[in-house]
Scaffold this active site. Structure first.
Site, PDB file in Angstrom:
ATOM      1  N   HIS A  78      -5.688  -5.047 -10.733  1.00  0.00           N
ATOM      2  CA  HIS A  78      -5.256  -6.156  -9.889  1.00  0.00           C
ATOM      3  C   HIS A  78      -5.019  -7.429 -10.699  1.00  0.00           C
ATOM      4  CE1 HIS A  78      -7.054  -3.604  -6.661  1.00  0.00           C
ATOM      5  NE2 HIS A  78      -5.991  -4.046  -6.020  1.00  0.00           N
ATOM      6  N   GLU A 118       0.815  -1.210   0.000  1.00  0.00           N
ATOM      7  CA  GLU A 118       0.000   0.000   0.000  1.00  0.00           C
ATOM      8  C   GLU A 118       0.851   1.265   0.000  1.00  0.00           C
ATOM      9  OE1 GLU A 118      -2.837  -0.282  -0.829  1.00  0.00           O
ATOM     10  OE2 GLU A 118      -3.450  -2.288  -0.237  1.00  0.00           O
TER      11      GLU A 118
END
Length: 693
Positions: free
Chosen positions: A436, A351
């Site tokens: 993703h 992240e």
């Protein structure tokens, strides 16, 4: 000696980029080259500004373009890389950013960009902002907060650049994630052409993680200690108290609660203590900061020494973790009932690496750039995990494997397609996938580059072309990817662009003939990303190199050359490695030669001479004053195959010449550089080859 030089792979119409010389013209033997002073950020910005001003064609600049610096990288050898954001008639250009690369002396080497040509379009919108906002709000599925809209130039989503409204709806997504939902609305038709969210999550459902017993950096406060790390930019871990972020653009400074402890012993290893997951999060920040600092010399996410905030116990049963770049903050949910929080090391690294990407290449979150964005976070999240080497979370090439109670990871890097959605191999469909899943191409490439194909203790990785790839290890692979991200990629980069950027990074670190560079090429081909114009190696296709010391890395050997021609002087730059041949550049009547004898087999079907040539000059106009001749001496006959001159200045450019007439003969390959009595012209040669077939 006064020598003028410009190096780089782009052919530029340049006649006035000069190196400041010392003294009067002299021979290479009696004129020492001064060591250039260490470059500063201001030096890099000045050089980039001069390059854009003097050579607008290299950045596709029109008279209405302006540029603002986003990031500056200076290599150990003084090379500079400045990332610039573009505006057209004061409107931001999505996909218009550029990286300007300068040599240690400040001269322009090349540029990296995806914009295909100069911008020329009207900037008056036919669609009102209110209509564009209504379109965006209709597409947003969460709880809306503030909505903002700005006119931009969209140079990414269409065949030609268009005027568009970029609408951002700030709010809360249905899963409680903070959302900065972006919609590009065509300012002529009113149709939405692209959407993405600037909030990035780990995109998973399972939980279950602890970092075990670790050392934390905290700050003493009245009555005890606070989870605030003064040694890492003042980054702080706070308790969100199971609330979701307010819908403001940035996280308020006092949001959540400070975590304090009287004896500086945090958590008890179980979820009965709210500080336990705070230990995980705080440690994840430390591990990420330390990786980028100790491995890449990066001082924090934005390279400005400022630490980020982390919020644990976010939302009600929130099943995710994420990075909010607008708020410069990490959030971690507690997960669904009966599950553990989302606080794994590679999740934290993943992240926060979104923040590094945002501060550097700023890769879009759609198209192939979106896949590269996600792959970058998976790559660095994995490398953070390896660098931390925490015994409670053994390093691996699985993403989020401790988030699920059954041990199923979010993603597999050795074979991304195991999840049933991600791509192992690039295809024309890649650009249309969720980031993703399109990230699988980049993840697979990195695994092959670091570990290699086939079975290993980390997994069993196939290749898309049936080839075998030998890995070069995390250290080399990580350095190559970081340099490619920070120096070679721009916001709209594709996988083909990433191939080019990583090959250039490998050449910069290890040389064009290195095992590392070859591995980069093989790994990209193994995931079906085709070759581009940028390649490793000094041999031409179709055979081995008959020349010795072809890249001059052995110094002044094998070749017969004028004094000082074969050099590793920092006054100019090699195309690869450290050594190269520098003919002329004195600004006086002068001749330099470079020659090597070679036997060309009679069985050679199409022998060729190839070399990379850069030409820099103080001359102006198209009149030929100074020349470099590529010649072949056979017996008593000297034949000139090609002549280059001051009239065609360029960065390093591959030149290929036919040697078919000399099959079965022993000949001398010779370069002769001749310059007249005034104004210097430099001819730089590197990575030579004579093919055997």
């Amino acid at each position: 000696m006064n020598r003028s030089v410009l190096v780089g792979p782009l052919a530029l119409a340049v006649s006035s980029l000069l190196i400041a010389g010392a003294g009067t013209p002299a021979t290479a033997a009696d004129s020492p080259r001064p060591t250039p002073p260490k470059a500063t950020k201001n030096d890099a910005l000045r050089d980039a500004a001069r390059a854009v001003s003097d050579h607008p064609e290299t950045v596709r600049a029109s008279e209405h373009d302006t540029f603002k610096s986003r990031a500056v990288v200076i290599d150990k050898d003084g090379s500079r890389h400045v990332h610039l954001d573009r505006s057209y008639r004061d409107l931001p250009v999505i996909g218009g950013d550029v990286v300007v690369h300068s040599a240690p002396d400040g001269s322009l080497r090349e540029t990296s960009l995806t914009l295909k040509g100069k911008l020329n379009l009207p900037t008056t919108a036919k669609v009102k902002a209110s209509r564009a906002e209504a379109v965006a709000q209709k597409l947003f599925r969460g709880t809306r907060g503030e909505t903002e809209s700005n006119l931009v130039v969209d140079a990414v989503t269409g065949q030609t650049p268009r005027l568009a409204w970029q609408v951002v709806v700030h709010g809360i997504a249905p899963d409680q994630s903070p959302s900065h939902f972006n919609v590009l609305v065509d300012a002529r038709t009113g149709k939405a052409v692209q959407t993405w969210d600037d909030f990035h999550t780990a995109s998973g459902t399972g939980h279950g993680y602890q970092v075990g017993d670790v050392t934390l950096s905290t700050t003493a406060v009245t009555g005890g200690y606070q989870l605030k790390d003064a040694s890492r930019g003042g980054g702080e871990t706070r308790d969100a108290n199971n609330n979701a972020l307010p819908d403001e653009v940035a996280v308020p400074s006092g949001w959540g609660s400070a975590l304090t402890d009287s004896d500086n012993v945090w958590g008890n290893g179980s979820l009965s203590d709210r500080a336990t997951v705070a230990v995980d999060a705080h440690y994840g920040v430390q591990a990420t900061w330390d990786y980028f600092k100790n491995v890449h010399g990066r001082n924090g996410i934005k390279n400005d020494g400022v630490g980020a905030r982390s919020f644990v116990h976010y939302g009600q049963n929130y099943g995710n973790a994420g990075w909010d770049d607008d708020g410069f903050a990490m959030i971690y949910g507690d997960g669904a009932p009966g599950q553990k929080p989302f606080t794994q090391i590679d999740v934290a690294g993943h992240e926060m690496s979104h923040g590094v990407t945002s501060a550097t290449a700023n890769l879009d979150y759609f198209g192939e750039a979106g896949g590269l964005n996600e792959a970058t976070s998976d790559i660095f999240g994995t490398l953070v995990e390896f660098n931390a080497n925490n015994p409670s979370d053994s390093p691996d090439y699985l993403i989020g494997e401790k988030l699920s109670t059954n041990g199923t990871p979010l993603r597999w890097m050795d074979e991304p397609g195991k999840d049933g959605l991600s791509q192992n191999c690039w295809s024309t469909k890649t650009k249309s996938l969720n980031p993703h899943y399109s990230s699988g191409v980049g993840n697979h490439f990195f695994y092959l580059l670091a570990v290699g194909s086939g079975s290993s203790s980390w997994g069993n990785s196939p290749t898309c072309n049936g080839s075998t790839v030998t890995g070069i290890g995390n250290s080399a692979a990580g350095k190559i990817w970081y340099r490619a991200l920070t120096e070679g990629m721009t916001s709209a980069s594709t996988y083909a662009d990433a191939r080019t950027a990583t090959i250039k990074a490998a050449i910069s670190y290890y040389g064009a003939d290195s095992t590392q560079c070859t591995a980069v090429e093989k790994a990209w081909s193994a995931v079906s990303v085709a070759a581009t114009a940028t390649t490793c190696g000094t041999t031409v296709p179709g055979g081995s190199n008959l020349l010795g010391n072809a890249g001059f890395e052995s110094g002044a050997t094998t070749w017969s050359a004028s004094t000082g021609v074969i050099t590793n002087s920092s006054d100019a730059s090699a195309r690869s490695g450290s050594w190269y041949a520098w003919l002329d550049g004195y600004g006086s009547s002068h001749t330099d030669t470079l020659a090597q004898t070679v036997s060309i087999p009679s069985t050679a079907t199409a022998p060729k001479l190839s070399f990379y040539l850069a030409v820099s000059t103080e001359e102006s106009g198209s009149t030929v004053y100074d020349t470099l001749k590529a010649q072949v001496v056979s017996g008593s006959t000297t034949s000139t195959l090609a002549t280059y001159s001051n009239a065609t200045p360029s960065g390093y450019t591959l030149r290929t010449l036919d040697l078919s007439a000399y099959r079965g003969k022993t000949v001398t390959i010779k370069f002769t550089g001749t310059e007249d009595s005034s104004n210097a012209t430099s001819f730089l040669i590197d990575d030579t080859a004579v093919s055997s077939s």
